[in-house]
Motif scaffolding. Structure first.
Motif, PDB file in Angstrom:
ATOM      1  N   ASN A 262       0.824  -1.215   0.000  1.00  0.00           N
ATOM      2  CA  ASN A 262       0.000   0.000   0.000  1.00  0.00           C
ATOM      3  C   ASN A 262       0.858   1.265   0.000  1.00  0.00           C
ATOM      4  N   CYS A 264       3.586   1.564  -1.417  1.00  0.00           N
ATOM      5  CA  CYS A 264       4.249   1.681  -2.719  1.00  0.00           C
ATOM      6  C   CYS A 264       3.315   2.201  -3.818  1.00  0.00           C
ATOM      7  N   LEU A 265       2.053   2.430  -3.469  1.00  0.00           N
ATOM      8  CA  LEU A 265       1.106   2.954  -4.463  1.00  0.00           C
ATOM      9  C   LEU A 265       1.499   4.363  -4.908  1.00  0.00           C
ATOM     10  N   ASP A 267       4.643   5.147  -5.538  1.00  0.00           N
ATOM     11  CA  ASP A 267       5.979   5.037  -6.143  1.00  0.00           C
ATOM     12  C   ASP A 267       6.130   6.019  -7.301  1.00  0.00           C
ATOM     13  N   ARG A 273       3.908   1.346  -9.885  1.00  0.00           N
ATOM     14  CA  ARG A 273       2.591   1.595  -9.288  1.00  0.00           C
ATOM     15  C   ARG A 273       1.548   0.618  -9.846  1.00  0.00           C
ATOM     16  N   LYS A 274       1.609   0.384 -11.142  1.00  0.00           N
ATOM     17  CA  LYS A 274       0.658  -0.534 -11.775  1.00  0.00           C
ATOM     18  C   LYS A 274       0.841  -1.960 -11.249  1.00  0.00           C
ATOM     19  N   VAL A 276       2.156  -2.829  -8.385  1.00  0.00           N
ATOM     20  CA  VAL A 276       1.751  -2.839  -6.981  1.00  0.00           C
ATOM     21  C   VAL A 276       0.233  -2.985  -6.860  1.00  0.00           C
ATOM     22  N   GLN A 277      -0.490  -2.257  -7.694  1.00  0.00           N
ATOM     23  CA  GLN A 277      -1.948  -2.347  -7.651  1.00  0.00           C
ATOM     24  C   GLN A 277      -2.424  -3.765  -8.016  1.00  0.00           C
ATOM     25  N   LEU A 280      -1.784  -6.001  -5.060  1.00  0.00           N
ATOM     26  CA  LEU A 280      -2.783  -5.812  -4.003  1.00  0.00           C
ATOM     27  C   LEU A 280      -4.118  -6.459  -4.382  1.00  0.00           C
ATOM     28  N   ASN A 281      -4.461  -6.380  -5.642  1.00  0.00           N
ATOM     29  CA  ASN A 281      -5.706  -7.009  -6.100  1.00  0.00           C
ATOM     30  C   ASN A 281      -5.672  -8.518  -5.869  1.00  0.00           C
TER      31      ASN A 281
END
Length: 284
Positions: A262, A264-265, A267, A273-274, A276-277, A280-281
């Motif tokens: 979270n 790193c969102l 970054d 960022r993509k 990382v998302q 997380l998903n």
């Protein structure tokens, strides 16, 4: 005619072909024919072929019309001798590994065949429990020419043996970053838990390519120590390393990584960022 008859008998696996083939080998001066004879004699596995084959091995190809092809002949002879269970063949297999000049000639002539031969020789010596094998390999990996080192690493990579893992870990301390990357990759492919701590230490290396390779290798290994190491490397200065760590954590699906991901969102790199998302998903 005698040679033709020997070939015919050899095709049918008739042991009467052994003596004629040995005789033909004694005067044959074409590399292709010598390789074929050595191969045939190896399939019979008869001890009568040992000394004639050793004579060819130690000849340096002086009897050949096409002497530059001797490395191919030598590899064929090594392959044949490893199929014959005898202490004399063990000695020749060890000699093959110790002969750095000969190894280099074979590698330069045919990388793939030399790697296959080296792999087979090492497997055979491991089966025979040759006591000095690991020491010989360690020495080759530490102070031989880089092409020999690469050949040895490739040859041992798929051999299932704890001592081989130790050799691959040993390479991680090499000054040659290409060799280190090879070893990192192979350790990851093998999913060696014994390599986890050495690979984690690579995450602190100054070379970003090595850190990236270490993340990718660790991602393949099932071990609880890996999660914390990957979380720590999310702050790496290289965006490729950060992205690879986030991807690995997402694939692992460990809830301990959610808080760090979270953070790193935000970054600075859009690719990270993509990733990382996406990670997380997967974790949600």
């Amino acid at each position: 005619m005698r040679a033709d008859a020997a070939w015919a008998l050899a095709e049918f696996g008739d042991t009467q072909a052994i003596e004629p083939l040995i005789e033909v080998l004694s005067y044959q001066n074409h590399s292709t024919a010598c390789r074929a004879i050595a191969s045939a004699l190896g399939k019979f596995g008869d001890v009568r072929a040992i000394e004639p084959l050793i004579a060819v091995f130690r000849s340096n190809g002086s009897f050949l019309i096409d002497v530059s092809s001797f490395p191919h002949v030598k590899l064929a002879v090594v392959h044949a001798l490893r199929l014959i269970d005898d202490s004399r063949t063990t000695d020749i297999l060890v000699e093959f590994l110790r002969d750095r000049e000969g190894l280099l000639q074979a590698i330069n002539r045919d990388w793939l065949r030399s790697e296959q031969a080296t792999h087979q020789v090492i497997e055979t010596l491991l089966t025979h429990q040759y006591p000095d094998l690991i020491a010989i390999l360690a020495q080759l990996l530490q102070d031989s020419e880089s092409r020999i080192q690469m050949n040895i690493i490739s040859a041992i990579a798929k051999i299932v043996n704890p001592q081989i893992v130790d050799l691959l870990i040993l390479v991680l301390a090499s000054e040659d970053n290409w060799l280190r990357r090879m070893s990192i990759s192979f350790l990851g492919t093998r999913r060696e838990t014994k390599a986890v701590e050495p690979l984690i230490r690579i995450l602190q290396d100054a070379n970003a390519d090595l850190r990236l390779a270490a993340v990718q290798a660790l991602a393949k290994i099932d071990d609880s120590r890996i999660v914390d190491a990957l979380i720590a490397i999310l702050k790496d200065e290289d965006f490729r390393v950060r992205g690879a760590a986030a991807l690995a954590l997402g694939n692992l699906g460990n809830l301990r990584a959610v808080e760090a991901l979270n953070q790193c969102l935000a970054d600075e790199n859009s690719v990270v960022r993509k990733i990382v998302q996406q990670a997380l998903n997967k974790s949600s």
